[in-house]
Design a protein around this motif. Structure first.
Motif, PDB file in Angstrom:
ATOM      1  N   VAL A 201       0.834  -1.201   0.000  1.00 28.34           N
ATOM      2  CA  VAL A 201       0.000   0.000   0.000  1.00 28.34           C
ATOM      3  C   VAL A 201       0.871   1.255   0.000  1.00 28.34           C
ATOM      4  O   VAL A 201       0.616   2.210  -0.752  1.00 28.34           O
ATOM      5  CB  VAL A 201      -0.953   0.000   1.217  1.00 28.34           C
ATOM      6  N   LEU A 202       1.918   1.268   0.824  1.00 30.29           N
ATOM      7  CA  LEU A 202       2.821   2.423   0.850  1.00 30.29           C
ATOM      8  C   LEU A 202       3.536   2.596  -0.489  1.00 30.29           C
ATOM      9  O   LEU A 202       3.778   3.719  -0.932  1.00 30.29           O
ATOM     10  CB  LEU A 202       3.829   2.260   1.985  1.00 30.29           C
ATOM     11  N   PHE A 203       3.876   1.478  -1.117  1.00 29.69           N
ATOM     12  CA  PHE A 203       4.453   1.513  -2.465  1.00 29.69           C
ATOM     13  C   PHE A 203       3.485   2.220  -3.420  1.00 29.69           C
ATOM     14  O   PHE A 203       3.881   3.086  -4.204  1.00 29.69           O
ATOM     15  CB  PHE A 203       4.730   0.084  -2.932  1.00 29.69           C
ATOM     16  N   SER A 204       2.210   1.872  -3.333  1.00 32.58           N
ATOM     17  CA  SER A 204       1.213   2.468  -4.236  1.00 32.58           C
ATOM     18  C   SER A 204       1.008   3.948  -3.943  1.00 32.58           C
ATOM     19  O   SER A 204       0.718   4.731  -4.857  1.00 32.58           O
ATOM     20  CB  SER A 204      -0.111   1.709  -4.135  1.00 32.58           C
ATOM     21  N   VAL A 205       1.153   4.357  -2.689  1.00 33.08           N
ATOM     22  CA  VAL A 205       1.036   5.783  -2.352  1.00 33.08           C
ATOM     23  C   VAL A 205       2.055   6.593  -3.144  1.00 33.08           C
ATOM     24  O   VAL A 205       1.725   7.587  -3.810  1.00 33.08           O
ATOM     25  CB  VAL A 205       1.229   6.018  -0.841  1.00 33.08           C
ATOM     26  N   ILE A 206       3.324   6.160  -3.094  1.00 34.81           N
ATOM     27  CA  ILE A 206       4.372   6.893  -3.803  1.00 34.81           C
ATOM     28  C   ILE A 206       4.233   6.712  -5.310  1.00 34.81           C
ATOM     29  O   ILE A 206       4.503   7.638  -6.085  1.00 34.81           O
ATOM     30  CB  ILE A 206       5.764   6.433  -3.325  1.00 34.81           C
ATOM     31  N   LEU A 258      -5.516   6.246   2.393  1.00 38.34           N
ATOM     32  CA  LEU A 258      -6.627   5.822   3.249  1.00 38.34           C
ATOM     33  C   LEU A 258      -6.720   4.298   3.339  1.00 38.34           C
ATOM     34  O   LEU A 258      -7.234   3.762   4.327  1.00 38.34           O
ATOM     35  CB  LEU A 258      -7.938   6.400   2.724  1.00 38.34           C
ATOM     36  N   ALA A 259      -6.220   3.602   2.324  1.00 37.12           N
ATOM     37  CA  ALA A 259      -6.232   2.136   2.364  1.00 37.12           C
ATOM     38  C   ALA A 259      -5.358   1.584   3.480  1.00 37.12           C
ATOM     39  O   ALA A 259      -5.524   0.442   3.914  1.00 37.12           O
ATOM     40  CB  ALA A 259      -5.778   1.575   1.019  1.00 37.12           C
ATOM     41  N   ALA A 266      -5.553   6.425  15.104  1.00 37.76           N
ATOM     42  CA  ALA A 266      -6.348   7.623  14.827  1.00 37.76           C
ATOM     43  C   ALA A 266      -5.498   8.778  14.313  1.00 37.76           C
ATOM     44  O   ALA A 266      -5.964   9.585  13.505  1.00 37.76           O
ATOM     45  CB  ALA A 266      -7.091   8.042  16.090  1.00 37.76           C
ATOM     46  N   ILE A 267      -4.255   8.857  14.781  1.00 36.13           N
ATOM     47  CA  ILE A 267      -3.407   9.979  14.364  1.00 36.13           C
ATOM     48  C   ILE A 267      -3.156   9.933  12.862  1.00 36.13           C
ATOM     49  O   ILE A 267      -3.340  10.929  12.151  1.00 36.13           O
ATOM     50  CB  ILE A 267      -2.067   9.962  15.128  1.00 36.13           C
ATOM     51  N   TYR A 268      -2.739   8.772  12.371  1.00 29.80           N
ATOM     52  CA  TYR A 268      -2.485   8.671  10.931  1.00 29.80           C
ATOM     53  C   TYR A 268      -3.768   8.899  10.142  1.00 29.80           C
ATOM     54  O   TYR A 268      -3.748   9.589   9.113  1.00 29.80           O
ATOM     55  CB  TYR A 268      -1.902   7.310  10.573  1.00 29.80           C
ATOM     56  N   ALA A 269      -4.870   8.330  10.592  1.00 27.10           N
ATOM     57  CA  ALA A 269      -6.137   8.483   9.870  1.00 27.10           C
ATOM     58  C   ALA A 269      -6.511   9.957   9.731  1.00 27.10           C
ATOM     59  O   ALA A 269      -6.916  10.410   8.643  1.00 27.10           O
ATOM     60  CB  ALA A 269      -7.248   7.723  10.588  1.00 27.10           C
ATOM     61  N   ALA A 270      -6.347  10.725  10.809  1.00 28.35           N
ATOM     62  CA  ALA A 270      -6.681  12.152  10.768  1.00 28.35           C
ATOM     63  C   ALA A 270      -5.744  12.919   9.837  1.00 28.35           C
ATOM     64  O   ALA A 270      -6.188  13.758   9.038  1.00 28.35           O
ATOM     65  CB  ALA A 270      -6.621  12.738  12.175  1.00 28.35           C
ATOM     66  N   VAL A 271      -4.464  12.618   9.939  1.00 22.05           N
ATOM     67  CA  VAL A 271      -3.480  13.300   9.089  1.00 22.05           C
ATOM     68  C   VAL A 271      -3.731  12.986   7.616  1.00 22.05           C
ATOM     69  O   VAL A 271      -3.684  13.883   6.759  1.00 22.05           O
ATOM     70  CB  VAL A 271      -2.046  12.892   9.488  1.00 22.05           C
ATOM     71  N   ALA A 272      -3.982  11.711   7.299  1.00 24.86           N
ATOM     72  CA  ALA A 272      -4.213  11.311   5.904  1.00 24.86           C
ATOM     73  C   ALA A 272      -5.441  12.006   5.333  1.00 24.86           C
ATOM     74  O   ALA A 272      -5.443  12.439   4.172  1.00 24.86           O
ATOM     75  CB  ALA A 272      -4.376   9.796   5.813  1.00 24.86           C
TER      76      ALA A 272
END
Length: 332
Positions: A201-206, A258-259, A266-272
């Motif tokens: 998923v992180l690969f797909s983000v970039i 978001l995937a 919660a921190i990452y979800a809010a930031v994303a």
């Protein structure tokens, strides 16, 4: 007298004793001295240090997520060094392959090989040695998989992107950008010895982030690319089509971030969510401005896209270090 600079000054004496002259002789750097300074800097420039910032932004949070709740500083430092060697190798070999077109582009005309500050053969050997060093280091400090992934990244970037796609298709950035996504796989493999779905998923983000980021820059320098014969999308398509594609890939980037939410807190979800809304707003503003025929500043999106990625991955790092319950835990 070569290499010597004479400075004549005046010194005032107190209590009316008058003024006396002084002569200072300063030794200017000789040609060998200047070369001793400039040559190492030229080799460093071959590695494109600023491009390697993405390595730091992507690798550290990925490793923290892979070992959520714990921090292994030694392994992180070792992986970063090995990854830096690999990225420096790929960038150096890219400079070797692109030396001819770098001379034709204002943006790249000051690169070491374009101005012949380093012999091409020496740069090639330098790049190969860096690559071998990266593989050996990661195999020793982490595991074989992380070392093999770095080698694969170098080969893909040089042969598939630089020599295969870059000068042949406007889709070069889309597929060639996969090389820039590899640090997350290397970091995950260094921790776990495998490749998990979170790393993909992180690969797909970039992967999805790279086209809007690069096309925004190419819009600003499209005449450079046209002069060099590189068919970047902004060179061969209208600004409206380019910015529409930028919007599409920006949406894909945000969806990819978001995937990852089920594996984070919660921190990452809010930031994303917040950062994604901001990034989308900027992309849509660029597209709307082009549609209205306004004078737009694509370089602004290019610069802010760096900030967007940094914010998302920093949010991931903080979330991972704290190690709070994940969204997936609440949903299960």
């Amino acid at each position: 007298m070569r290499g010597v600079r004479v400075r004549i000054g005046q010194q005032r004496h107190g209590h009316g004793h008058g003024v006396s002259s002084s002569v200072a002789v300063e030794q200017e750097p000789t040609a060998p001295q200047r070369r001793a300074i400039s040559l190492p800097l030229a080799y460093l420039a071959l590695t494109k240090p600023r491009v390697i910032e993405l390595l730091l932004v992507a690798t550290i949070p990925t490793m923290l997520l892979a070992s959520r709740g714990t921090v292994d500083i030694g392994l992180i430092a070792a992986t970063l060094f090995g990854g830096w060697l690999g990225a420096a190798s790929a960038n150096t070999l890219n400079c070797v392959a692109d030396a001819d077109i770098d001379k034709l582009m204002k943006r790249t005309a000051r690169r070491p090989l374009a101005r012949e500050a380093v012999p091409t053969s020496h740069a090639f050997v330098f790049g190969v040695v860096l690559g071998l060093g990266s593989f050996a280091w990661l195999w020793w400090q982490a595991n074989l998989l992380s070392g093999l992934l770095v080698v694969g990244t170098i080969l893909f970037y040089v042969f598939v992107y630089t020599l295969g796609l870059k000068r042949r298709t406007s889709q070069n950035v889309i597929w060639g950008g996969a090389a820039g996504c590899m640090p997350v796989l290397v970091g995950w493999a260094a921790v776990t010895g495998s490749i998990g779905w979170q790393a993909i998923v992180l690969f797909s983000v970039i992967f999805f982030w790279t086209p809007p980021h690069t096309w925004a820059l190419a819009m600003r320098y499209k005449e450079d690319y046209r002069a060099a014969g590189v068919p970047m999308l902004p060179v061969v398509a209208t600004e409206e089509k380019v910015t529409k594609q930028i919007v599409v890939y920006t949406w894909l980037t945000v969806f990819a971030t978001l995937a990852l939410v089920p594996a984070t807190g919660a921190i990452y979800a809010a930031v994303a969510l917040v950062a994604g809304a901001w990034f989308l707003l900027m992309a849509h503003q660029l597209y709307s401005g082009v549609k209205r025929g306004e004078s737009v500043k694509p370089l602004r999106l290019f610069l802010q896209s760096n900030n967007y990625l940094a914010v998302v991955f920093c949010g991931l790092a903080i979330d991972s270090v704290l190690g709070w319950s994940t969204v997936g835990d609440f949903l299960s």
